[in-house]
Design an enzyme around this catalytic site. Structure first.
Site, short mmCIF file in Angstrom:
data_model
loop_
_atom_site.label_atom_id
_atom_site.label_comp_id
_atom_site.label_asym_id
_atom_site.label_seq_id
_atom_site.Cartn_x
_atom_site.Cartn_y
_atom_site.Cartn_z
N HIS A 13 158.66 113.36 19.02
CA HIS A 13 159.79 114.29 19.10
C HIS A 13 159.92 114.84 20.51
CE1 HIS A 13 156.17 116.41 17.67
NE2 HIS A 13 156.58 117.46 18.38
N ARG A 55 167.26 122.08 14.62
CA ARG A 55 166.70 123.27 15.26
C ARG A 55 165.25 123.47 14.84
NH1 ARG A 55 170.78 125.42 18.11
NH2 ARG A 55 172.86 125.04 17.23
N HIS A 93 161.36 117.99 22.66
CA HIS A 93 161.79 119.39 22.59
C HIS A 93 162.89 119.61 23.63
CE1 HIS A 93 158.21 121.08 20.32
NE2 HIS A 93 157.65 119.99 20.80
N ILE A 124 161.99 125.18 13.65
CA ILE A 124 161.83 126.24 12.66
C ILE A 124 161.20 127.50 13.28
CG2 ILE A 124 159.50 125.70 11.77
CD1 ILE A 124 160.77 125.80 8.94
P1 AMP Z 1 154.59 119.77 18.64
O1 AMP Z 1 153.60 120.90 18.86
O2 AMP Z 1 155.09 119.18 19.93
O3 AMP Z 1 154.06 118.74 17.68
O4 AMP Z 1 155.87 120.44 18.00
C1 AMP Z 1 156.13 120.46 16.64
C2 AMP Z 1 157.29 121.37 16.44
O5 AMP Z 1 157.81 121.15 15.16
C3 AMP Z 1 156.93 122.87 16.53
O6 AMP Z 1 157.72 123.49 17.54
C4 AMP Z 1 157.26 123.40 15.13
O7 AMP Z 1 157.77 124.70 15.14
C5 AMP Z 1 158.30 122.37 14.66
N1 AMP Z 1 158.41 122.22 13.22
C6 AMP Z 1 157.42 122.04 12.32
N2 AMP Z 1 157.93 121.92 11.07
C7 AMP Z 1 159.28 122.04 11.18
C8 AMP Z 1 160.36 122.01 10.26
N3 AMP Z 1 160.17 121.83 8.95
N4 AMP Z 1 161.62 122.16 10.73
C9 AMP Z 1 161.83 122.36 12.05
N5 AMP Z 1 160.85 122.38 12.98
C10 AMP Z 1 159.60 122.24 12.56
#
Ligand code: AMP
Length: 113
Positions: free
Chosen positions: A99, A28, A101, A30
């Protein structure tokens, strides 16, 4: 490796894991931007879509397969959901580890960018 998502893969940083197999892990977000906001990532460090090699392409299929299964499990498959991959600075990618989403659970914006 100081990649934050590699540290999630290795368990050094805790996360709310919802799926794990040989190739990918899903957890999930964060800072969720929707009632369901899950990230599906390859366990292997691939920096972004732009760096994906031909050999690595099948992992994208698997990430989508897992996201579709999770959408069903989260009860949003029928209502609809969004899969998004940000790539590079102008694509909104903040974490340099590929990643996907999975977003859903509310009516999402009609705008993509
Ligand atoms: P992006 O902007 O596509 O690189 O998305 C990165 C995503 O990673 C964002 O939605 C952040 O909220 C999420 N994120 C960053 N660190 C963590 C973490 N430790 N655990 C879960 N999600 C994270």
């Amino acid at each position: 490796m100081d990649c934050i998502f590699c540290q999630i893969v290795s368990g050094k940083i805790p996360s709310d894991v919802v799926h794990q197999d040989e190739e990918v892990i899903a957890f999930r977000d964060i800072k969720p931007q929707a009632p369901v906001h899950i990230l599906v990532i390859p366990k292997r460090h691939i920096p972004s879509l732009a760096q994906l090699t031909e050999d690595e392409l099948p992992v994208i299929t698997h990430m989508v397969e897992v996201a579709n299964q999770l959408a069903k499990r989260e009860g949003i498959a029928d209502r609809g959901y969004r899969l998004a991959i940000n790539c590079g600075p102008e694509g909104g990618q903040l974490v340099p580890h590929l990643h996907l989403h999975l977003l859903g659970g509310r009516k999402l914006s009609d705008e993509l960018g």
